[in-house]
Design a protein around this motif. Structure first.
Motif, PDB file in Angstrom:
ATOM      1  N   UNK A  22       2.786   2.983   9.491  1.00 33.25           N
ATOM      2  CA  UNK A  22       1.344   3.020   9.713  1.00 33.25           C
ATOM      3  C   UNK A  22       0.674   1.729   9.280  1.00 33.25           C
ATOM      4  N   UNK A  23       1.500   0.765   8.847  1.00 34.43           N
ATOM      5  CA  UNK A  23       0.984  -0.545   8.481  1.00 34.43           C
ATOM      6  C   UNK A  23       0.585  -0.700   7.032  1.00 34.43           C
ATOM      7  N   UNK A  24       0.788   0.318   6.208  1.00 35.12           N
ATOM      8  CA  UNK A  24       0.425   0.219   4.800  1.00 35.12           C
ATOM      9  C   UNK A  24       1.414  -0.675   4.069  1.00 35.12           C
ATOM     10  N   UNK A  25       0.883  -1.584   3.257  1.00 40.61           N
ATOM     11  CA  UNK A  25       1.716  -2.535   2.528  1.00 40.61           C
ATOM     12  C   UNK A  25       1.959  -2.032   1.107  1.00 40.61           C
ATOM     13  N   UNK A  26       3.195  -2.186   0.650  1.00 41.25           N
ATOM     14  CA  UNK A  26       3.569  -1.825  -0.716  1.00 41.25           C
ATOM     15  C   UNK A  26       4.078  -3.074  -1.417  1.00 41.25           C
ATOM     16  N   UNK A  27       3.603  -3.315  -2.614  1.00 42.84           N
ATOM     17  CA  UNK A  27       3.994  -4.521  -3.340  1.00 42.84           C
ATOM     18  C   UNK A  27       5.446  -4.498  -3.779  1.00 42.84           C
ATOM     19  N   UNK A  28       6.004  -3.302  -3.917  1.00 40.27           N
ATOM     20  CA  UNK A  28       7.380  -3.176  -4.396  1.00 40.27           C
ATOM     21  C   UNK A  28       7.935  -1.825  -3.992  1.00 40.27           C
ATOM     22  N   UNK A  29       9.259  -1.668  -4.025  1.00 43.31           N
ATOM     23  CA  UNK A  29       9.855  -0.357  -3.771  1.00 43.31           C
ATOM     24  C   UNK A  29       9.342   0.698  -4.744  1.00 43.31           C
ATOM     25  N   UNK A  30       9.141   0.322  -6.019  1.00 39.25           N
ATOM     26  CA  UNK A  30       8.670   1.289  -7.005  1.00 39.25           C
ATOM     27  C   UNK A  30       7.294   1.824  -6.622  1.00 39.25           C
ATOM     28  N   UNK A  31       6.431   0.943  -6.142  1.00 37.76           N
ATOM     29  CA  UNK A  31       5.102   1.394  -5.722  1.00 37.76           C
ATOM     30  C   UNK A  31       5.211   2.378  -4.559  1.00 37.76           C
ATOM     31  N   UNK A  32       6.119   2.087  -3.631  1.00 42.41           N
ATOM     32  CA  UNK A  32       6.300   2.991  -2.495  1.00 42.41           C
ATOM     33  C   UNK A  32       6.799   4.361  -2.940  1.00 42.41           C
ATOM     34  N   UNK A  33       7.851   4.377  -3.781  1.00 40.18           N
ATOM     35  CA  UNK A  33       8.425   5.658  -4.192  1.00 40.18           C
ATOM     36  C   UNK A  33       7.441   6.468  -5.022  1.00 40.18           C
ATOM     37  N   UNK A  34       6.598   5.809  -5.800  1.00 41.87           N
ATOM     38  CA  UNK A  34       5.567   6.524  -6.532  1.00 41.87           C
ATOM     39  C   UNK A  34       4.604   7.218  -5.576  1.00 41.87           C
ATOM     40  N   UNK A  35       4.258   6.525  -4.491  1.00 43.12           N
ATOM     41  CA  UNK A  35       3.306   7.102  -3.543  1.00 43.12           C
ATOM     42  C   UNK A  35       3.901   8.288  -2.799  1.00 43.12           C
ATOM     43  N   UNK A  36       5.224   8.270  -2.597  1.00 43.68           N
ATOM     44  CA  UNK A  36       5.889   9.341  -1.847  1.00 43.68           C
ATOM     45  C   UNK A  36       6.242  10.529  -2.730  1.00 43.68           C
ATOM     46  N   UNK A  37       6.784  10.233  -3.895  1.00 44.48           N
ATOM     47  CA  UNK A  37       7.318  11.295  -4.743  1.00 44.48           C
ATOM     48  C   UNK A  37       6.334  11.788  -5.788  1.00 44.48           C
TER      49      UNK A  37
END
Length: 342
Positions: A89-104
């Motif tokens: 959807x085009x959302x940018x994540x600064x790091x994998x950790x930031x992404x996994x926090x948003x998902x989990x």
């Protein structure tokens, strides 16, 4: 066992040809096929090795580096904060950790990574022996600090449930499991056959190993409807076990393979209806473990844990084959099927 990656944290790892892990009695190896792509759909670019035998010192391309898995720290394997990524959807994540926090953990403050706590304990009293006379030394000893890792529980349900729901709506056909690219299956099988042949007897002159891998048993992971088992693995291995979390896919594979009489007498034997993150195969069981277009559905932590379990289930000279899409820039998340391309 050696793990080969193009980079870790955006930087190369030093090469090594020795295995310092003495906890395993088998000479296990991890190999892979490189599929450059930022999509969940299959790409059939010319594969290049992502891992090789610990007994081999063959030259590698400049884009491939080597490091023993046993010598990689947890940080080296999981810390990729220097790499930003984005989702479909085009959302940018600064790091994998930031992404996994948003998902989990979008409704939780629990961290996705392990936290470290420090506790102090007094050093034990010691005895000193001098000139045959034992003297009790009860003097106060300096306290030493010990760091202990406290792993917080992580709820991965949001990640895996969305993926399960996606695949329940996919038709159990070759075109279905390949996302409409069923016509690429023959090319996929041909390139995989050429790759695995480099590890089997008789070894070719340019083989990346010095001892061939056995052909008694193989595990097909994320086996789907049994496409790879039927078209490739049964031609090479005496026994194939399949693991697939989608019951409809696995039932399709069982029906199709049970009606297939292989000329060499090879057969599909066991069918495990299980998610990979929950699966622990028996030790010293498989010559080859085949992971194709499936690791993108695992969280980073579950993927690393899976490789460690799989290493224990390999026979001597066994290999783990990983064939999957990779992204050339950073990580990419497909929100439609809940997968991540690394």
């Amino acid at each position: 066992m050696e793990l080969i990656e193009g980079s870790v944290n955006g930087e190369s790892i030093k090469s090594s040809s020795s295995d310092s892990d003495s906890s395993s009695s088998s000479s296990s190896r991890s190999v892979g096929l490189h599929q450059p792509s930022a999509s969940k759909r299959p790409r059939l670019d010319e594969p290049s090795p992502l891992a090789s035998s610990s007994s081999s010192s063959s030259s590698l391309s400049s884009s491939t580096v080597v490091a023993p898995l046993s010598q990689c720290t947890k940080g080296e394997l999981l810390q990729t904060d220097a790499l930003s990524g984005k989702d479909s959807e085009g959302k940018i994540f600064a790091s994998p950790d930031e992404f996994w926090r948003s998902v989990l953990h979008h409704n939780s403050t629990t961290p996705t990574t392990a936290t470290t706590t420090t506790r102090k304990r007094p050093r034990e009293d010691v005895s000193i022996e001098s000139d045959g006379v034992r003297e009790a030394a009860s003097e106060k000893q300096e306290e030493e600090e010990e760091e202990e890792e406290e792993v917080k529980p992580v709820d991965t349900t949001p990640w895996y449930s969305k993926s399960d729901a996606y695949w329940k709506n996919v038709e159990p056909t070759v075109d279905g499991v390949l996302g409409g690219f069923g016509f690429l299956s023959p090319i996929d099988i041909r390139t995989s056959r050429a790759f695995i042949a480099r590890f089997l007897s008789p070894l070719p002159p340019d083989a990346p190993v010095t001892t061939p891998t056995g052909t008694t048993a193989v595990l097909d992971c994320g086996a789907g409807i049994g496409r790879i088992t039927k078209e490739l693995l049964l031609d090479i291995f005496e026994r194939v076990d399949l693991i697939e979390p989608n019951a409809t896919f696995l039932d399709t594979a069982r029906r199709d393979l049970s009606n297939t009489q292989h000329p060499k007498g090879h057969k599909a034997e066991k069918y495990f209806c299980s998610a990979l993150q929950d699966f622990a195969p028996e030790r010293n069981t498989y010559d080859v473990i085949w992971l194709q277009w499936v690791i993108g559905y695992l969280t980073d932590v579950d993927f690393v844990a899976l490789l460690k379990r799989f290493k224990q289930s390999l026979k001597p000279n066994g290999i783990i084959v990983v064939k999957d899409n990779v992204t050339r820039e950073s990580f990419y998340v497909d929100k439609e099927d809940s997968s991540v391309t690394r």
